[in-house]
Design a protein around this motif. Sequence first.
Motif, PDB file in Angstrom:
ATOM      1  N   ASP A  38       0.851  -1.325  -0.078  1.00  0.00           N
ATOM      2  CA  ASP A  38      -0.220  -0.052  -0.040  1.00  0.00           C
ATOM      3  C   ASP A  38       0.726   1.218   0.040  1.00  0.00           C
ATOM      4  N   GLY A  39       2.149   1.246  -0.252  1.00  0.00           N
ATOM      5  CA  GLY A  39       3.111   2.358  -0.250  1.00  0.00           C
ATOM      6  C   GLY A  39       2.782   3.159  -1.512  1.00  0.00           C
ATOM      7  N   PRO A  40       3.350   4.383  -1.628  1.00  0.00           N
ATOM      8  CA  PRO A  40       3.362   5.423  -2.673  1.00  0.00           C
ATOM      9  C   PRO A  40       4.106   4.589  -3.836  1.00  0.00           C
ATOM     10  N   LYS A  41       3.281   4.472  -4.890  1.00  0.00           N
ATOM     11  CA  LYS A  41       3.916   3.754  -6.051  1.00  0.00           C
ATOM     12  C   LYS A  41       4.739   4.739  -6.859  1.00  0.00           C
ATOM     13  N   VAL A  42       4.376   6.120  -6.869  1.00  0.00           N
ATOM     14  CA  VAL A  42       4.968   7.286  -7.662  1.00  0.00           C
ATOM     15  C   VAL A  42       6.300   7.377  -6.986  1.00  0.00           C
ATOM     16  N   LEU A  43       6.559   7.313  -5.559  1.00  0.00           N
ATOM     17  CA  LEU A  43       7.814   7.622  -5.245  1.00  0.00           C
ATOM     18  C   LEU A  43       8.628   6.379  -5.761  1.00  0.00           C
ATOM     19  N   GLU A  44       8.047   5.108  -5.623  1.00  0.00           N
ATOM     20  CA  GLU A  44       8.953   4.078  -6.070  1.00  0.00           C
ATOM     21  C   GLU A  44       9.514   4.285  -7.311  1.00  0.00           C
ATOM     22  N   HIS A  45       8.641   4.542  -8.514  1.00  0.00           N
ATOM     23  CA  HIS A  45       9.031   4.596  -9.629  1.00  0.00           C
ATOM     24  C   HIS A  45      10.133   5.722  -9.964  1.00  0.00           C
ATOM     25  N   VAL A  46      10.077   6.906  -9.535  1.00  0.00           N
ATOM     26  CA  VAL A  46      10.856   8.014  -9.475  1.00  0.00           C
ATOM     27  C   VAL A  46      12.112   7.525  -8.963  1.00  0.00           C
ATOM     28  N   LEU A  47      12.160   6.852  -8.090  1.00  0.00           N
ATOM     29  CA  LEU A  47      13.454   6.396  -7.278  1.00  0.00           C
ATOM     30  C   LEU A  47      14.401   5.470  -8.458  1.00  0.00           C
ATOM     31  N   GLY A  48      13.522   4.419  -8.957  1.00  0.00           N
ATOM     32  CA  GLY A  48      13.812   3.501  -9.712  1.00  0.00           C
ATOM     33  C   GLY A  48      14.627   4.174 -11.064  1.00  0.00           C
ATOM     34  N   TRP A  49      13.825   4.802 -11.609  1.00  0.00           N
ATOM     35  CA  TRP A  49      14.453   5.690 -12.738  1.00  0.00           C
ATOM     36  C   TRP A  49      15.491   6.615 -12.413  1.00  0.00           C
ATOM     37  N   THR A  50      15.470   7.304 -11.398  1.00  0.00           N
ATOM     38  CA  THR A  50      16.864   8.205 -10.807  1.00  0.00           C
ATOM     39  C   THR A  50      17.993   7.063 -10.740  1.00  0.00           C
ATOM     40  N   PHE A  51      17.793   5.964 -10.416  1.00  0.00           N
ATOM     41  CA  PHE A  51      18.717   5.092 -10.249  1.00  0.00           C
ATOM     42  C   PHE A  51      19.201   4.635 -11.517  1.00  0.00           C
ATOM     43  N   VAL A  52      18.384   4.370 -12.394  1.00  0.00           N
ATOM     44  CA  VAL A  52      18.770   3.761 -13.655  1.00  0.00           C
ATOM     45  C   VAL A  52      19.700   5.046 -14.508  1.00  0.00           C
ATOM     46  N   VAL A  53      19.025   6.235 -14.435  1.00  0.00           N
ATOM     47  CA  VAL A  53      19.917   7.329 -14.975  1.00  0.00           C
ATOM     48  C   VAL A  53      21.199   7.521 -14.389  1.00  0.00           C
ATOM     49  N   VAL A  54      21.103   7.422 -12.978  1.00  0.00           N
ATOM     50  CA  VAL A  54      22.625   7.924 -12.496  1.00  0.00           C
ATOM     51  C   VAL A  54      23.660   6.531 -12.918  1.00  0.00           C
ATOM     52  N   LEU A  55      23.242   5.140 -12.917  1.00  0.00           N
ATOM     53  CA  LEU A  55      23.963   4.071 -13.305  1.00  0.00           C
ATOM     54  C   LEU A  55      24.359   4.299 -14.562  1.00  0.00           C
ATOM     55  N   ALA A  56      23.379   4.858 -15.527  1.00  0.00           N
ATOM     56  CA  ALA A  56      23.853   5.152 -16.990  1.00  0.00           C
ATOM     57  C   ALA A  56      24.764   6.142 -17.043  1.00  0.00           C
ATOM     58  N   MET A  57      24.734   7.253 -16.360  1.00  0.00           N
ATOM     59  CA  MET A  57      25.921   8.054 -16.149  1.00  0.00           C
ATOM     60  C   MET A  57      27.200   7.574 -15.737  1.00  0.00           C
ATOM     61  N   PHE A  58      27.116   6.901 -14.808  1.00  0.00           N
ATOM     62  CA  PHE A  58      28.260   6.229 -14.168  1.00  0.00           C
ATOM     63  C   PHE A  58      29.003   5.381 -15.200  1.00  0.00           C
ATOM     64  N   VAL A  59      28.177   4.655 -15.891  1.00  0.00           N
ATOM     65  CA  VAL A  59      28.719   3.628 -16.957  1.00  0.00           C
ATOM     66  C   VAL A  59      29.475   4.390 -18.128  1.00  0.00           C
ATOM     67  N   THR A  60      28.980   5.622 -18.423  1.00  0.00           N
ATOM     68  CA  THR A  60      29.213   6.319 -19.420  1.00  0.00           C
ATOM     69  C   THR A  60      30.642   7.133 -19.269  1.00  0.00           C
TER      70      THR A  60
END
Length: 61
Positions: free
Chosen positions: A34-56
């Motif tokens: 029952d947690g906030p799904k929007v926050l979970e999605h935002v944090l997940g996509w933020t992690f993906v972007v940061v990981l992509a920047m790190f790999v680049t």
Amino acid sequence: MTASSTTSAPASASVSAALASLVTRARTGGPKDDGPKVLEHVLGWTFVVVLAMFVTQLGWM
């Protein structure tokens, strides 16, 4: 009343009690449903972007 009908009632009660205890123990300690799904999605996509920047930056791509 026969012997099989008297033994099946307690057996079904014990089976349902066992299933109920398994259902209550099935949680693994993960996030609540029952947690906030929007926050979970935002944090997940933020992690993906940061990981992509790190790999680049490391030149792995």
